[in-house]
Design a protein around this motif. Structure first.
Motif, PDB file in Angstrom:
ATOM      1  N   SER A  27      94.126  57.220  28.073  1.00  0.00           N
ATOM      2  CA  SER A  27      94.644  57.672  29.363  1.00  0.00           C
ATOM      3  C   SER A  27      95.782  58.666  29.160  1.00  0.00           C
ATOM      4  O   SER A  27      96.613  58.502  28.262  1.00  0.00           O
ATOM      5  CB  SER A  27      95.154  56.468  30.159  1.00  0.00           C
ATOM      6  N   PRO A  28      95.884  59.686  30.005  1.00  0.00           N
ATOM      7  CA  PRO A  28      96.997  60.633  29.893  1.00  0.00           C
ATOM      8  C   PRO A  28      98.357  59.993  30.184  1.00  0.00           C
ATOM      9  O   PRO A  28      99.386  60.556  29.837  1.00  0.00           O
ATOM     10  CB  PRO A  28      96.673  61.720  30.914  1.00  0.00           C
ATOM     11  N   ILE A  39     100.531  55.416  14.084  1.00  0.00           N
ATOM     12  CA  ILE A  39     100.477  55.942  15.446  1.00  0.00           C
ATOM     13  C   ILE A  39     100.506  54.743  16.393  1.00  0.00           C
ATOM     14  O   ILE A  39      99.645  53.864  16.323  1.00  0.00           O
ATOM     15  CB  ILE A  39      99.214  56.792  15.706  1.00  0.00           C
ATOM     16  N   TYR A  40     101.516  54.711  17.255  1.00  0.00           N
ATOM     17  CA  TYR A  40     101.699  53.633  18.216  1.00  0.00           C
ATOM     18  C   TYR A  40     101.416  54.167  19.616  1.00  0.00           C
ATOM     19  O   TYR A  40     102.061  55.122  20.063  1.00  0.00           O
ATOM     20  CB  TYR A  40     103.125  53.086  18.173  1.00  0.00           C
ATOM     21  N   SER A  41     100.464  53.562  20.308  1.00  0.00           N
ATOM     22  CA  SER A  41     100.150  53.914  21.688  1.00  0.00           C
ATOM     23  C   SER A  41     100.750  52.839  22.588  1.00  0.00           C
ATOM     24  O   SER A  41     100.403  51.659  22.471  1.00  0.00           O
ATOM     25  CB  SER A  41      98.636  53.994  21.894  1.00  0.00           C
ATOM     26  N   ILE A  42     101.640  53.246  23.475  1.00  0.00           N
ATOM     27  CA  ILE A  42     102.338  52.304  24.345  1.00  0.00           C
ATOM     28  C   ILE A  42     101.447  52.038  25.558  1.00  0.00           C
ATOM     29  O   ILE A  42     101.431  52.801  26.518  1.00  0.00           O
ATOM     30  CB  ILE A  42     103.712  52.851  24.776  1.00  0.00           C
ATOM     31  N   LEU A  43     100.693  50.953  25.498  1.00  0.00           N
ATOM     32  CA  LEU A  43      99.734  50.633  26.557  1.00  0.00           C
ATOM     33  C   LEU A  43     100.399  50.086  27.813  1.00  0.00           C
ATOM     34  O   LEU A  43     100.010  50.423  28.926  1.00  0.00           O
ATOM     35  CB  LEU A  43      98.701  49.631  26.052  1.00  0.00           C
ATOM     36  N   VAL A  44     101.365  49.192  27.618  1.00  0.00           N
ATOM     37  CA  VAL A  44     102.052  48.551  28.737  1.00  0.00           C
ATOM     38  C   VAL A  44     103.545  48.569  28.425  1.00  0.00           C
ATOM     39  O   VAL A  44     103.966  48.114  27.362  1.00  0.00           O
ATOM     40  CB  VAL A  44     101.558  47.097  28.942  1.00  0.00           C
ATOM     41  N   THR A  45     104.330  49.098  29.361  1.00  0.00           N
ATOM     42  CA  THR A  45     105.771  49.214  29.154  1.00  0.00           C
ATOM     43  C   THR A  45     106.523  48.103  29.870  1.00  0.00           C
ATOM     44  O   THR A  45     105.995  47.447  30.770  1.00  0.00           O
ATOM     45  CB  THR A  45     106.296  50.568  29.689  1.00  0.00           C
ATOM     46  N   GLY A  46     107.772  47.939  29.495  1.00  0.00           N
ATOM     47  CA  GLY A  46     108.631  46.985  30.182  1.00  0.00           C
ATOM     48  C   GLY A  46     108.841  47.336  31.646  1.00  0.00           C
ATOM     49  O   GLY A  46     108.991  46.452  32.480  1.00  0.00           O
ATOM     50  N   SER A 143      97.315  61.928  20.775  1.00  0.00           N
ATOM     51  CA  SER A 143      96.344  60.857  20.970  1.00  0.00           C
ATOM     52  C   SER A 143      96.505  59.806  19.879  1.00  0.00           C
ATOM     53  O   SER A 143      97.194  60.044  18.879  1.00  0.00           O
ATOM     54  CB  SER A 143      94.918  61.420  20.937  1.00  0.00           C
ATOM     55  N   PRO A 144      95.828  58.664  20.039  1.00  0.00           N
ATOM     56  CA  PRO A 144      95.902  57.639  18.987  1.00  0.00           C
ATOM     57  C   PRO A 144      95.242  58.094  17.689  1.00  0.00           C
ATOM     58  O   PRO A 144      95.487  57.515  16.635  1.00  0.00           O
ATOM     59  CB  PRO A 144      95.181  56.437  19.585  1.00  0.00           C
ATOM     60  N   ASN A 145      94.428  59.134  17.756  1.00  0.00           N
ATOM     61  CA  ASN A 145      93.750  59.637  16.562  1.00  0.00           C
ATOM     62  C   ASN A 145      94.425  60.854  15.957  1.00  0.00           C
ATOM     63  O   ASN A 145      93.925  61.437  15.001  1.00  0.00           O
ATOM     64  CB  ASN A 145      92.295  59.968  16.909  1.00  0.00           C
ATOM     65  N   SER A 146      95.565  61.253  16.513  1.00  0.00           N
ATOM     66  CA  SER A 146      96.304  62.397  15.971  1.00  0.00           C
ATOM     67  C   SER A 146      96.888  62.041  14.611  1.00  0.00           C
ATOM     68  O   SER A 146      97.340  60.915  14.404  1.00  0.00           O
ATOM     69  CB  SER A 146      97.461  62.775  16.897  1.00  0.00           C
ATOM     70  N   PRO A 147      96.914  63.014  13.708  1.00  0.00           N
ATOM     71  CA  PRO A 147      97.616  62.749  12.453  1.00  0.00           C
ATOM     72  C   PRO A 147      99.122  62.761  12.704  1.00  0.00           C
ATOM     73  O   PRO A 147      99.594  63.484  13.598  1.00  0.00           O
ATOM     74  CB  PRO A 147      97.199  63.926  11.566  1.00  0.00           C
ATOM     75  N   PRO A 148      99.876  61.968  11.965  1.00  0.00           N
ATOM     76  CA  PRO A 148     101.332  62.040  12.108  1.00  0.00           C
ATOM     77  C   PRO A 148     101.804  63.439  11.725  1.00  0.00           C
ATOM     78  O   PRO A 148     101.186  64.092  10.884  1.00  0.00           O
ATOM     79  CB  PRO A 148     101.861  61.001  11.121  1.00  0.00           C
ATOM     80  N   PRO A 149     102.884  63.925  12.318  1.00  0.00           N
ATOM     81  CA  PRO A 149     103.379  65.245  11.945  1.00  0.00           C
ATOM     82  C   PRO A 149     103.877  65.237  10.499  1.00  0.00           C
ATOM     83  O   PRO A 149     104.341  64.207  10.007  1.00  0.00           O
ATOM     84  CB  PRO A 149     104.520  65.497  12.926  1.00  0.00           C
ATOM     85  N   HIS A 150     103.750  66.378   9.851  1.00  0.00           N
ATOM     86  CA  HIS A 150     104.300  66.496   8.501  1.00  0.00           C
ATOM     87  C   HIS A 150     105.798  66.728   8.629  1.00  0.00           C
ATOM     88  O   HIS A 150     106.229  67.691   9.259  1.00  0.00           O
ATOM     89  CB  HIS A 150     103.646  67.637   7.724  1.00  0.00           C
ATOM     90  N   LEU A 151     106.600  65.823   8.091  1.00  0.00           N
ATOM     91  CA  LEU A 151     108.055  65.916   8.186  1.00  0.00           C
ATOM     92  C   LEU A 151     108.642  66.242   6.826  1.00  0.00           C
ATOM     93  O   LEU A 151     108.235  65.664   5.810  1.00  0.00           O
ATOM     94  CB  LEU A 151     108.645  64.598   8.686  1.00  0.00           C
TER      95      LEU A 151
END
Length: 180
Positions: A27-28, A39-46, A143-151
């Motif tokens: 979901s957007p 990669i952490y997708s925040i499905l439900v927030t406080g 997205s949940p399938n995005s690679p982490p950024p190169h830092l």
């Protein structure tokens, strides 16, 4: 909360301002955060649960996982795919898909994906707040399938400093690498 043997207390009235929530990882409205190689997708927030809990969908690549830490809230993980090593009070236990792990408040712990394959799990923190910490420490991704950024090394050090500086605000303590 009362025990079964104590006198019952009436339930509070329903809060009609709170609505049914259906969380979908693609979901957007779902924030995706790269943190500690995951990669952490925040499905439900406080905010959505009146602070009662948050729910995070965690994609953990081979070698991924956070550093040792402890916090003053309960954390529960349900493995959906793969295997994860949970290090709890210095003892390692490999957990496979289908299992649920509860980490008691204030116990030293961390996890590591040593399986050589990606893993996925749901993490519930109660009360909520961990999702806010992650959002402030990590990097947004698409997205949940995005690679982490190169830092760069400097950027990684800055993320570690940010996490350490913010930890007390979120009832969290980062521990030395030996977890003690």
């Amino acid at each position: 909360m009362t025990s079964p043997a104590s006198a019952p207390t009436p339930l509070p009235d329903d809060d009609p301002a709170r609505e049914l929530l259906v969380a979908e990882p693609e979901s957007p409205d779902v924030a995706h955060i790269a943190l500690a190689g995951n990669i952490y997708s925040i499905l439900v927030t406080g905010r959505q649960t009146a602070g009662r809990y948050c729910l995070i969908d965690m994609q953990v690549p081979a070698g991924g996982g956070p550093p040792p830490h402890r916090h003053d809230f309960e954390e529960m993980f349900t493995l959906l795919e793969g295997e994860i090593d949970f290090i709890f009070r210095g003892e390692t236990r490999r957990v496979a898909a289908g299992s649920t792990v509860n980490i008691p408040a204030n116990a030293p712990h961390h996890f590591r994906n040593n399986s050589g394959r990606p893993a996925r799990m749901l993490c519930m923190c109660t009360p909520a707040g961990q999702e806010e910490y992650f959002a402030l420490c990590g990097d947004p991704v698409d997205s949940p399938n995005s690679p982490p950024p190169h830092l760069s090394d400097e950027q990684q050090d800055q993320r570690r400093r940010t996490a350490a500086d913010l930890a007390p605000r979120f009832a969290t303590e980062l521990l030395p690498a030996d977890g003690k």
